[in-house]
Design an enzyme around this catalytic site. Structure first.
Site, short mmCIF file in Angstrom:
data_model
loop_
_atom_site.label_atom_id
_atom_site.label_comp_id
_atom_site.label_asym_id
_atom_site.label_seq_id
_atom_site.Cartn_x
_atom_site.Cartn_y
_atom_site.Cartn_z
N ASP A 1 61.25 61.08 32.78
CA ASP A 1 59.81 60.48 32.38
C ASP A 1 59.01 61.73 32.58
OD1 ASP A 1 57.68 59.20 31.21
OD2 ASP A 1 57.62 57.77 32.94
N TYR B 1 62.86 52.41 37.80
CA TYR B 1 62.17 51.55 36.81
C TYR B 1 62.90 50.39 36.47
CZ TYR B 1 58.99 55.60 35.32
OH TYR B 1 57.88 56.69 35.34
#
Ligand code: NAI
Ligand code: MG
Length: 330
Positions: A226, A121
């Site tokens: 996540d 990310y």
């Protein structure tokens, strides 16, 4: 007086932050609340998903509450931008069972500590001109890997857990997760009383379903954290219960793990518990420990009573009704 910036976002972010405000109103706390825009509605109005004014308001606050935003094609993710701007390198995601909630496991209590600023990310992604090739850069630095491991061991100590498990994929991602795993064991040496071990992320997904009780603190990189935190939420009854804290050296940003839930948005039926438990995490960060316990207990009591519940919990009530019930149980 605490300065709190609330970024409701869109979708159910708008509903659950209204629930949070009901709780904040009821607490004996001197607050100055200001609201800031982000997400799809901001994009429609301002042509940008996260205006610089919002980032300024977030930086000036003692703590930030964030609801959720719907992703806008080709535009920046407001939450990832905020985590980077506020340098909140650590994402704490407690997974805890609540009495009275229908779930797969009713005896879980573990914490996912997710690296929040790099990994897959990192936001460095490219597509070729003819759109036949694309790539994303998985950035893993020693500095961030050591820092997130340090946070995991500190959280283990503070919360009286006994073990920290590092999750990675260093058999395939030999260089990036090589650094992540090495950094973990380097920091582990400073905590000889805490058990440390590690698993590959694929095996971990299985262990978390078959035998989640054996974990205390799990430390992992951005994408794996996540995914595993939604898996964890699924074990204890769903995303409606999963709060989170984004912690940095200077800022704290608190948000439910869930997204904007377009499938139920606008109906005022979203479960406000994850957002309200995120308020509790904010109170802990502000060292308002008694109020933090009070909010957590009020959520627990409301779930146990089973009188006022949203539909995901088998109830018939609205987000606001359930938030008010939690408020009355404070
Ligand atoms: P989601 O978390 O919004 O929803 C997944 C499922 O859980 C849906 O069935 C939803 O109805 C349910 N759910 C989530 N929160 C709930 C609550 N409080 N009460 C009851 N049910 C709840 O994830 P999804 O559908 O993958 O993503 C929807 C949008 O949210 C996407 O645009 C995504 O990019 C965005 N998103 C935003 C995040 C953020 O703002 N931090 C985080 C995750 C996703
Ligand atoms: Mg997520």
């Amino acid at each position: 007086m605490y300065k709190i910036t609330i970024i409701a976002g869109d979708g159910i972010g708008l509903e659950v932050t209204n629930g949070a405000k009901i709780i904040l109103d009821k607490l004996d706390l001197d607050l100055s609340i200001q609201e800031a825009e982000a997400g799809n509605n901001s994009f429609k109005k301002n042509g940008i998903t996260i205006p610089s004014e919002t980032i300024k308001k977030a930086k000036k606050a003692d703590a930030v509450l964030f609801g959720a935003t719907t992703s806008t094609p080709n535009e920046k993710s407001p939450i990832i931008t905020l985590r980077k701007e506020l340098k909140t390198y650590g994402n704490l995601r407690p997974i805890k069972s609540f009495k009275g909630v229908k779930c797969i496991y009713n005896d879980l209590d573990f914490l996912i500590v997710r690296e929040n600023t790099e990994g897959l990310y990192s936001g460095i992604e490219e597509i070729s001109k003819d759109k036949s090739y694309s790539c994303a850069l998985r950035v893993i630095t020693r500095a961030s890997s050591e820092k997130i491991s340090e946070l995991a061991f500190k959280e283990c100590e503070v919360n009286n857990y006994k073990k920290v498990t590092c999750v990675h994929k260093s058999n395939v991602l030999k260089k990036t997760d090589g650094i992540f795993k090495e950094s973990f064991y380097k920091i582990a040496k400073n905590y000889p009383k805490i058990v440390s071990n590690d698993y590959y992320v694929d095996a971990m997904a299985m262990y978390l379903i078959q035998n989640p009780q054996k974990f205390d603190v799990i430390v992992t990189s951005n994408l794996f954290g996540d995914i595993l935190s939604d898996l964890g939420a699924g074990l204890v009854g769903g995303l409606g219960f999963a709060p989170s804290a984004n912690i940095g050296d200077e800022h704290g940003l608190f948000e439910p793990v869930h997204g904007s839930a377009p499938d139920i948005a606008g109906k005022n039926i979203s479960n406000p518990s994850a957002m309200i438990l995120s308020v509790a995490m904010m109170l802990e960060y502000l060292k308002e420990y008694e109020l933090c316990e009070k909010v957590k207990n009020a959520v627990e009591k409301t779930l146990k009573e089973k009188k006022v519940l949203t539909p995901d919990l088998g109830g018939v009530n609205t987000t606001i009704e359930m938030s008010k019930a939690i408020g009355n149980n404070l």
